[in-house]
Design a protein around this motif. Structure first.
Motif, PDB file in Angstrom:
ATOM      1  N   SER A 218       0.832  -1.213   0.000  1.00  0.00           N
ATOM      2  CA  SER A 218       0.000   0.000   0.000  1.00  0.00           C
ATOM      3  C   SER A 218       0.857   1.248   0.000  1.00  0.00           C
ATOM      4  O   SER A 218       0.540   2.249  -0.671  1.00  0.00           O
ATOM      5  N   ALA A 221       2.267   1.677  -3.507  1.00  0.00           N
ATOM      6  CA  ALA A 221       1.221   2.086  -4.453  1.00  0.00           C
ATOM      7  C   ALA A 221       0.892   3.564  -4.295  1.00  0.00           C
ATOM      8  O   ALA A 221       0.702   4.285  -5.284  1.00  0.00           O
ATOM      9  N   ALA A 222       0.808   4.040  -3.056  1.00  0.00           N
ATOM     10  CA  ALA A 222       0.498   5.450  -2.819  1.00  0.00           C
ATOM     11  C   ALA A 222       1.611   6.342  -3.360  1.00  0.00           C
ATOM     12  O   ALA A 222       1.348   7.381  -3.989  1.00  0.00           O
ATOM     13  N   ALA A 224       3.747   5.652  -5.794  1.00  0.00           N
ATOM     14  CA  ALA A 224       3.730   5.601  -7.253  1.00  0.00           C
ATOM     15  C   ALA A 224       2.602   6.466  -7.819  1.00  0.00           C
ATOM     16  O   ALA A 224       2.787   7.184  -8.815  1.00  0.00           O
ATOM     17  N   ARG A 225       1.447   6.410  -7.165  1.00  0.00           N
ATOM     18  CA  ARG A 225       0.290   7.187  -7.623  1.00  0.00           C
ATOM     19  C   ARG A 225       0.560   8.693  -7.496  1.00  0.00           C
ATOM     20  O   ARG A 225       0.285   9.473  -8.418  1.00  0.00           O
ATOM     21  N   ASN A 226       1.095   9.103  -6.374  1.00  0.00           N
ATOM     22  CA  ASN A 226       1.381  10.518  -6.166  1.00  0.00           C
ATOM     23  C   ASN A 226       2.475  11.011  -7.104  1.00  0.00           C
ATOM     24  O   ASN A 226       2.403  12.135  -7.629  1.00  0.00           O
ATOM     25  N   ALA A 228       3.161   9.878 -10.075  1.00  0.00           N
ATOM     26  CA  ALA A 228       2.594  10.004 -11.420  1.00  0.00           C
ATOM     27  C   ALA A 228       1.798  11.289 -11.573  1.00  0.00           C
ATOM     28  O   ALA A 228       1.856  11.959 -12.614  1.00  0.00           O
ATOM     29  N   GLN A 229       1.076  11.655 -10.526  1.00  0.00           N
ATOM     30  CA  GLN A 229       0.293  12.879 -10.608  1.00  0.00           C
ATOM     31  C   GLN A 229       1.200  14.111 -10.657  1.00  0.00           C
ATOM     32  O   GLN A 229       0.970  15.034 -11.453  1.00  0.00           O
ATOM     33  N   CYS A 301       5.944  13.096  -2.063  1.00  0.00           N
ATOM     34  CA  CYS A 301       4.915  12.311  -2.760  1.00  0.00           C
ATOM     35  C   CYS A 301       4.629  11.030  -1.985  1.00  0.00           C
ATOM     36  O   CYS A 301       4.235  10.022  -2.573  1.00  0.00           O
ATOM     37  N   GLN A 303       3.250   8.353   1.227  1.00  0.00           N
ATOM     38  CA  GLN A 303       1.978   7.694   1.510  1.00  0.00           C
ATOM     39  C   GLN A 303       1.072   8.472   2.452  1.00  0.00           C
ATOM     40  O   GLN A 303      -0.098   8.114   2.621  1.00  0.00           O
ATOM     41  N   GLY A 306      -2.373  12.481  -0.744  1.00  0.00           N
ATOM     42  CA  GLY A 306      -3.169  12.021  -1.871  1.00  0.00           C
ATOM     43  C   GLY A 306      -3.320  13.117  -2.901  1.00  0.00           C
ATOM     44  O   GLY A 306      -2.540  14.070  -2.964  1.00  0.00           O
ATOM     45  N   GLU A 307      -4.379  13.026  -3.695  1.00  0.00           N
ATOM     46  CA  GLU A 307      -4.551  13.945  -4.820  1.00  0.00           C
ATOM     47  C   GLU A 307      -4.627  15.407  -4.376  1.00  0.00           C
ATOM     48  O   GLU A 307      -4.068  16.290  -5.035  1.00  0.00           O
TER      49      GLU A 307
END
Length: 335
Positions: A218, A221-222, A224-226, A228-229, A301, A303, A306-307
């Motif tokens: 988790s 993943a957080a 990587a997601r941040n 990318a944004q 960026c 965990q 978030g967005e």
């Protein structure tokens, strides 16, 4: 055990288990201690290391008795010299900010991998490289007071002595949780300075318990997601070329800003970004490295966010450019 204590007040609650990252790693009280333990076993005559590096690492190399041979990097964070390793040499390569996995892998065929040590202290989620050793530092990624991991083809023994200072180094982390980042800032810096120059010790039981209870998929993943944004927001203005598809779950988003002053602008808004590594400023002939020190802004960026927080960083860059009279095209990309 029959004589183990029972009853009384509760200890700090942690999840049980042995879910440490990188199975098979040898765990020390810090990444620097892991490096020192490795160097004590293989006893190189010389260690090549980049100028663009924390002085505590170069101090550790000297502490081991090896001669330090510094080398330059370029603005892409690649080796900028024709290094030829001799017998008794090791080459320390840094996976800067956790965004140079592919480049580091390419070095495995360029050099004798048995002479390569990869510093992944800024890249906890990168798999160990096929080389002499890979070193990790989890406290740069999660809320633990210390710890360092060594994955090596050499048999590096664990020290008999175990670190017993974690509970003191935990206090600034608790202060941040209970109060604010500012509340424990000075104590956190002091706690980390106490790790410098120490002889290698086994990682503390406290840190092992804390690390074993974390949900690493988790967390990765957080991040990587941040990342990318942020890359969608900043890529056009970032002078550092990044291939988002080659990046696992980095420590931060390294934004090589086209102008100076953005770090200070963020800090005034209580967005705390470090400056890696200001001691480079005193080194002669390091113009590229000094430029990186002054212009790379390591955007968070991790965990915890978030967005909404990623958009806050994007808005901060837009506001900064407008305050400098350079709105550019960034407003159109961030809305």
């Amino acid at each position: 055990m029959r004589d183990a204590a029972m009853g009384g007040y509760f200890e700090l609650e942690t999840r049980s288990g042995d879910g440490l990252p990188h199975p098979g790693a040898v765990w020390f009280q810090s990444g620097r201690a892991a490096l020192l333990a490795l160097l004590q076993v293989c006893a190189p005559a010389r260690v090549w290391a980049p100028h663009y590096l924390c002085s505590s690492v170069t101090d550790t190399i000297r502490q081991s008795g090896a001669s330090l041979v510094p080398y330059h990097i370029d603005a892409a964070l690649h080796i900028a010299e024709d290094i030829r390793l001799e017998d008794g040499d090791l080459l320390l390569v840094v996976n800067y900010f956790g965004v140079r996995d592919a480049y580091v892998r390419s070095l495995m065929s360029k050099f004798d991998a048995r002479k390569l040590v990869v510093d992944c202290t800024q890249s906890l989620f990168s798999p160990p490289f096929d080389c002499l050793a890979t070193i990790y530092s989890p406290r740069k990624f999660v809320g633990v007071p210390d710890g360092g991991a060594l994955v090596s083809s050499l048999a590096v023994p664990l020290p008999e002595t175990q670190d017993d200072g974690s509970y003191e180094r935990l206090l600034p982390l608790i202060k941040r949780l209970a109060f604010s980042p500012e509340a424990g800032f000075a104590e956190n810096r002091c706690a980390q300075q106490k790790l410098e120059g120490q002889a290698p010790m086994r990682m503390s039981s406290l840190t092992r318990h804390l690390l074993a209870g974390l949900d690493y998929p988790s967390i990765a993943a957080a991040r990587a997601r941040n990342f990318a944004q942020l890359h969608a927001f900043f890529a056009e203005d970032n002078a550092l070329e990044l291939d988002a598809g080659e990046i696992t779950a980095p420590m931060c988003y390294p934004f090589l800003a086209p102008c100076s002053g953005f770090s200070e602008f963020l800090i005034r808004q209580r967005i705390f970004v470090p400056r890696y590594w200001p001691e480079v400023d005193a080194l002669p002939g390091c113009e590229v490295e000094r430029y990186l020190v002054d212009h790379i802004v390591p955007l968070p960026c991790d965990q915890r966010y978030g967005e909404a927080e990623m958009r806050r960083l994007a808005q901060a860059w837009k506001d900064f450019r407008q305050s400098e009279g350079e709105p550019g095209s960034f407003a159109a990309r961030t809305g």
